[in-house]
Design a protein around this motif. Structure first.
Motif, PDB file in Angstrom:
ATOM      1  N   PHE A 138      18.471  14.644  48.302  1.00  0.00           N
ATOM      2  CA  PHE A 138      18.052  13.974  46.966  1.00  0.00           C
ATOM      3  C   PHE A 138      19.333  13.563  46.079  1.00  0.00           C
ATOM      4  CE2 PHE A 138      14.668  16.211  48.920  1.00  0.00           C
ATOM      5  CZ  PHE A 138      13.600  15.328  48.704  1.00  0.00           C
ATOM      6  N   ARG A 140      21.393  11.611  42.883  1.00  0.00           N
ATOM      7  CA  ARG A 140      21.149  10.835  41.692  1.00  0.00           C
ATOM      8  C   ARG A 140      21.319   9.296  41.923  1.00  0.00           C
ATOM      9  NH1 ARG A 140      22.009  11.888  36.109  1.00  0.00           N
ATOM     10  NH2 ARG A 140      22.193  14.163  36.467  1.00  0.00           N
ATOM     11  N   LYS A 141      20.476   8.398  41.133  1.00  0.00           N
ATOM     12  CA  LYS A 141      20.436   7.062  41.659  1.00  0.00           C
ATOM     13  C   LYS A 141      21.869   6.403  41.273  1.00  0.00           C
ATOM     14  CE  LYS A 141      15.482   5.808  41.185  1.00  0.00           C
ATOM     15  NZ  LYS A 141      14.444   5.342  40.340  1.00  0.00           N
ATOM     16  N   THR A 164      17.249   9.608  43.833  1.00  0.00           N
ATOM     17  CA  THR A 164      16.410  10.270  42.804  1.00  0.00           C
ATOM     18  C   THR A 164      16.575  10.171  41.201  1.00  0.00           C
ATOM     19  OG1 THR A 164      15.868  11.892  44.546  1.00  0.00           O
ATOM     20  CG2 THR A 164      15.378  12.676  42.269  1.00  0.00           C
ATOM     21  N   ASP A 165      15.678   9.942  40.396  1.00  0.00           N
ATOM     22  CA  ASP A 165      16.110  10.007  38.940  1.00  0.00           C
ATOM     23  C   ASP A 165      15.822  11.698  38.374  1.00  0.00           C
ATOM     24  OD1 ASP A 165      16.265   9.598  36.135  1.00  0.00           O
ATOM     25  OD2 ASP A 165      14.235   8.609  35.910  1.00  0.00           O
ATOM     26  N   ALA A 172      11.489  15.194  39.488  1.00  0.00           N
ATOM     27  CA  ALA A 172      12.483  15.393  40.183  1.00  0.00           C
ATOM     28  C   ALA A 172      12.097  16.551  41.254  1.00  0.00           C
ATOM     29  CB  ALA A 172      13.916  15.207  39.945  1.00  0.00           C
ATOM     30  N   ARG A 175       8.930  16.142  43.030  1.00  0.00           N
ATOM     31  CA  ARG A 175       9.265  15.225  44.431  1.00  0.00           C
ATOM     32  C   ARG A 175       9.887  16.188  45.552  1.00  0.00           C
ATOM     33  NH1 ARG A 175      13.267  10.159  45.052  1.00  0.00           N
ATOM     34  NH2 ARG A 175      12.120   9.269  47.124  1.00  0.00           N
TER      35      ARG A 175
END
Length: 416
Positions: A138, A140-141, A164-165, A172, A175
């Protein structure tokens, strides 16, 4: 219906507190997986993983003396191998050295190729054995990733990658936890309790294992209140019982009895019962050579077995353990993960390992190599009786790859 489950999750969380960068070294390129574990990369990885497993086990014992221990060395080492793909300079060499690899004799490409083979081999579905292992990232965008890192984690480890935000840390966390719970069929819930605002990447490795004994216990013969020694007292536990032909032996050098019980499929369990007062001696002597000696020296014979029926759950914060095993720079300002991103400075902030274990009348697994024979201290005419009514070790091994999937110690089977 009672079954045997083993679920393990390993989480590595990286933070990006400041901005900086340095040029990465060339990424390693793994070649297609070899056809068998006799090939050099896979056999070297398997042997190194076993020694790493026992070194980590001894560290966990020091961290939690007198407590139940249970973890997946394969999950931990695979996660570290994935992490090493993005590490550079001393950070990379510390990770790989701590795992038992000498990069002078074994190039990193061979290490990654060996892991690729093992991960692929362990992921092949079987009719009698459910074993699923995977890695997921996952990320960070807005984190600008190195293309080679993204390519390698997908190609070598078949990893899924989810932008992922992390600015919405609660969303997060939900999720990630939801993903893990689904992949472990609900056995591991609420894995991550909190996420730091600076989180840049969360690497999750999960293992789900469910198997049945080749020779199951009859529940009618399970004694519900059997005394099990814990220190100077006893606790009452359900004790399973059967008389069957199993591979068994007594190791006179380590003062322990070793019982091998196979699962359906290509997996085996070793139950190791040290003589009274000899547990520490046994723990200090554990190595890949020890396991090979056992797996190639045990002899089949009639055995009367008494084994607790139990469940337990463990959780470890390995960021306090791994630095003591040589992985230091990854956790501080000296960290170099420029193979993941050039722009941001990353360091490992959290390493969480969680495991869940159920042993019942229906299921568990084994493996290794050497020609030393172990003795059996009983007359051939009557079955040898072995009763696991005090502290014992448990190893679950995939025979085809000679890989230790799970390793633990049962100090108190009444403790969940």
């Amino acid at each position: 219906m009672a079954s045997s489950f083993y679920q393990v999750v390993f989480v590595v969380s990286l933070c990006a507190p400041i901005v900086c960068g340095s040029p990465p070294s060339a990424p390693s390129k793994g070649s297609p997986h070899p056809s068998s574990t006799e090939s050099t990369p896979a056999s070297q990885v398997s042997s190194s993983n076993t020694n790493f497993a026992f070194r980590l086990y001894r560290r966990l014992v020091l961290k939690a003396p007198g407590q139940n221990i249970f973890f997946s060395p394969m999950s931990v080492s695979t996660s570290l191998a994935v992490l090493s793909l993005g590490a550079r300079s001393a950070t990379k060499s510390q990770i790989l050295r701590s795992m038992g690899f000498n990069l002078t004799g074994t190039p990193e490409s061979a290490v990654q190729q060996g892991f690729r083979h093992l991960v692929h081999a362990l992921s092949v579905p079987g009719r009698d054995l459910r074993l699923r292992m995977g890695s997921v990232l996952f990320i960070r965008k807005e984190l600008p990733l190195q293309t080679a890192f993204l390519s390698d984690v997908k190609r070598l480890y078949e990893s899924e990658v989810f932008p992922t935000d992390f600015s919405n840390s609660s969303a997060a966390r939900r999720r990630i936890n939801s993903y893990v719970e689904k992949e472990t069929q609900g056995k591991v819930a609420d894995l991550i309790q909190e996420l730091e605002p600076q989180t840049a990447m969360v690497l999750v490795n999960y293992v789900f294992f469910k198997a049945k004994w080749e020779k199951p216990f009859n529940p009618q013969y399970t004694s519900r209140r059997y005394p099990f020694s814990v220190g100077k007292t006893t606790v009452k536990v359900p004790m399973m019982h059967q008389e069957e032909q199993f591979a068994f032996g007594v190791d006179p050098d380590l003062n322990c009895s070793v019982l091998q019980m196979d699962y359906r499929g290509d997996t085996t369990a070793f139950f190791v019962l040290p003589s009274k007062g000899r547990l520490r001696q046994l723990e200090q002597a554990l190595s890949s050579r020890t396991l090979k000696k056992w797996s190639h020296s045990l002899q089949k014979r009639w055995i009367e077995v008494f084994l607790p029926k139990f469940s337990m759950s463990t959780s470890y914060d390995l960021e306090t353990v791994l630095p003591k095993m040589g992985i230091r720079d990854a956790f501080d300002k000296n960290a170099d993960f420029s193979g993941i991103t050039k722009r941001d400075f990353l360091q490992v902030s959290k390493v969480t390992h969680k495991a869940v274990l159920d042993v019942s009348e229906e299921g568990t697994e084994a493996a290794a190599a050497t020609a030393t024979k172990l003795t059996i201290r009983s007359n051939d005419g009557s079955p040898h009786s072995v009763c696991f009514n005090r502290s014992f070790l448990l190893l679950i091994v995939d025979r085809a790859t000679e890989t230790v999937l799970f390793l633990g110690k049962v100090e108190n089977p009444s403790k969940v």
